[in-house]
Design a protein around this motif. Structure first.
Motif, mmCIF file in Angstrom:
data_model
loop_
_atom_site.group_PDB
_atom_site.id
_atom_site.type_symbol
_atom_site.label_atom_id
_atom_site.label_comp_id
_atom_site.label_asym_id
_atom_site.label_seq_id
_atom_site.Cartn_x
_atom_site.Cartn_y
_atom_site.Cartn_z
ATOM 1 N N TRP A 100 0.839 -1.206 0.000
ATOM 2 C CA TRP A 100 0.000 0.000 0.000
ATOM 3 C C TRP A 100 0.874 1.256 0.000
ATOM 4 O O TRP A 100 0.541 2.253 -0.628
ATOM 5 N N ASP A 103 2.378 1.691 -3.520
ATOM 6 C CA ASP A 103 1.389 2.223 -4.439
ATOM 7 C C ASP A 103 1.354 3.764 -4.370
ATOM 8 O O ASP A 103 1.348 4.449 -5.379
ATOM 9 N N TYR A 104 1.358 4.255 -3.150
ATOM 10 C CA TYR A 104 1.312 5.708 -2.933
ATOM 11 C C TYR A 104 2.603 6.359 -3.437
ATOM 12 O O TYR A 104 2.573 7.393 -4.119
ATOM 13 N N GLU A 107 2.832 6.578 -7.179
ATOM 14 C CA GLU A 107 1.969 7.635 -7.704
ATOM 15 C C GLU A 107 2.643 9.000 -7.545
ATOM 16 O O GLU A 107 2.628 9.823 -8.463
ATOM 17 N N THR A 185 -2.225 11.701 3.841
ATOM 18 C CA THR A 185 -2.631 10.887 2.683
ATOM 19 C C THR A 185 -2.138 9.453 2.839
ATOM 20 O O THR A 185 -2.860 8.501 2.561
ATOM 21 N N LEU A 186 -0.920 9.321 3.309
ATOM 22 C CA LEU A 186 -0.367 7.972 3.527
ATOM 23 C C LEU A 186 -1.273 7.165 4.464
ATOM 24 O O LEU A 186 -1.644 6.024 4.182
ATOM 25 N N ARG A 189 -4.492 6.165 2.825
ATOM 26 C CA ARG A 189 -4.288 5.068 1.874
ATOM 27 C C ARG A 189 -4.125 3.733 2.617
ATOM 28 O O ARG A 189 -4.626 2.698 2.184
#
Ligand code: BT5
Length: 264
Positions: A100, A103-104, A107, A185-186, A189
């Motif tokens: 996860w 993924d962040y 991006e 945000t982390l 997510r």
């Protein structure tokens, strides 16, 4: 929470779950390690979603008592989760958190990030993130889980001692990020990722994990207690273990190792 570089008095233990991960985020100027304090709070019954974060750590923990360098500018935090899941579902949880986070980061960076079993994230330039997940069990059930996350964000890898192959987001993009926004945000997510795991088995994620693990299909060196073994890595297995075939043909499953690297 922090004022003038002085570690503030510790907050009271809150037994209630936070309404979202990071709603209760205690930020310190400096701590020996966010893991030490989060572990203690988890043991005392701190609710899910609480996060301890430090601008810098003076005794950051890696695996096997290795040092984690934590100068200002990085994201150094420990999150408490109280998962209502069976303990057996925790195997591979470190890889899921890594996935996860990966993924962040992909991006944000717009370039591939790789998963280095069991707990690191790399880009071409070096190690971007290290993760330690600890859990406590109550009978068959997980009682709490603590994820200690270290990400090189605005700190520069050039400040690390020689021999540490590290990279930071700022090294790669040339830009500094707002750490507060990055962390919020982390956490969001991770919360979404973890909620999605409730209805799935770890095997669901295996194809993606194997795709992101550059060891699969390659020769690797496993260093443990001073001994080096060479083997072909056949991938990551259904419990998060590293599957290898040794030179003599014997197949093995590795669940813990000092260091694993690609053979040169
Ligand atoms: C890890 O250990 O990668 C787990 C690191 C977890 C750090 C977080 S920060 C918040 C929380 N509080 C803590 O005290 N810890 C957690 P390991 O796989 O053992 O990797 C350690 C190795 O990575 C060291 O021996 C160095 O070679 C290298 N290293 C140390 N600091 C680094 C950094 N900031 N960036 C990249 N590599 C580093």
């Amino acid at each position: 929470m922090s004022r003038g570089g002085v570690t503030p008095p510790l907050p009271p233990v809150t037994h209630e779950p936070a309404s979202y991960w990071g709603e209760r985020l205690y930020l310190f100027d400096s701590l020996p390690s966010t893991n030490t304090i989060a572990r203690e709070y988890a043991r005392r019954g701190e609710g899910e979603g609480t996060v301890f974060m430090a601008r810098q750590q003076t005794m950051g923990e890696g695996r096997l008592r290795r040092e984690w360098h934590s100068p200002e500018g990085g994201a150094w935090l420990s999150l408490i989760v109280r998962p209502r899941i069976k303990a057996e579902r925790l195997s591979g949880i470190t890889l899921l958190f890594s996935l996860w986070i990966l993924d962040y980061l992909e991006e944000l960076l717009g370039k591939p990030v790789y998963l280095h079993w069991p707990n690191d994230l790399f880009t071409g330039g070096g190690k971007l993130c290290g993760l330690l997940v600890e859990s406590s069990l109550e009978g068959e059930m997980a009682q709490w889980l603590m994820a200690g996350i270290g990400i090189n964000v605005n700190n520069r890898a050039s400040s690390f001692p020689p021999g540490i192959q590290a990279a930071s987001i700022a090294d790669i993009t040339g830009e500094e990020l707002d750490l507060q926004h990055f962390t919020a945000t982390l956490l969001s997510r991770l919360e979404t990722g973890f909620a999605g795991f409730a209805g799935k088995n770890f095997s669901h994620y295996l194809p993606l994990i194997n795709k992101k693990c550059p060891m699969a299909g390659h020769h690797i060196e496993i260093t443990d207690q001073g001994r080096i073994r060479r083997a072909l890595c056949t991938g990551i297995g259904p419990e998060g273990q590293l599957m290898v075939q040794e030179e003599q043909g014997e197949r093995r499953e590795i669940r813990a190792a000092g260091r694993v690297s690609l053979s040169r």
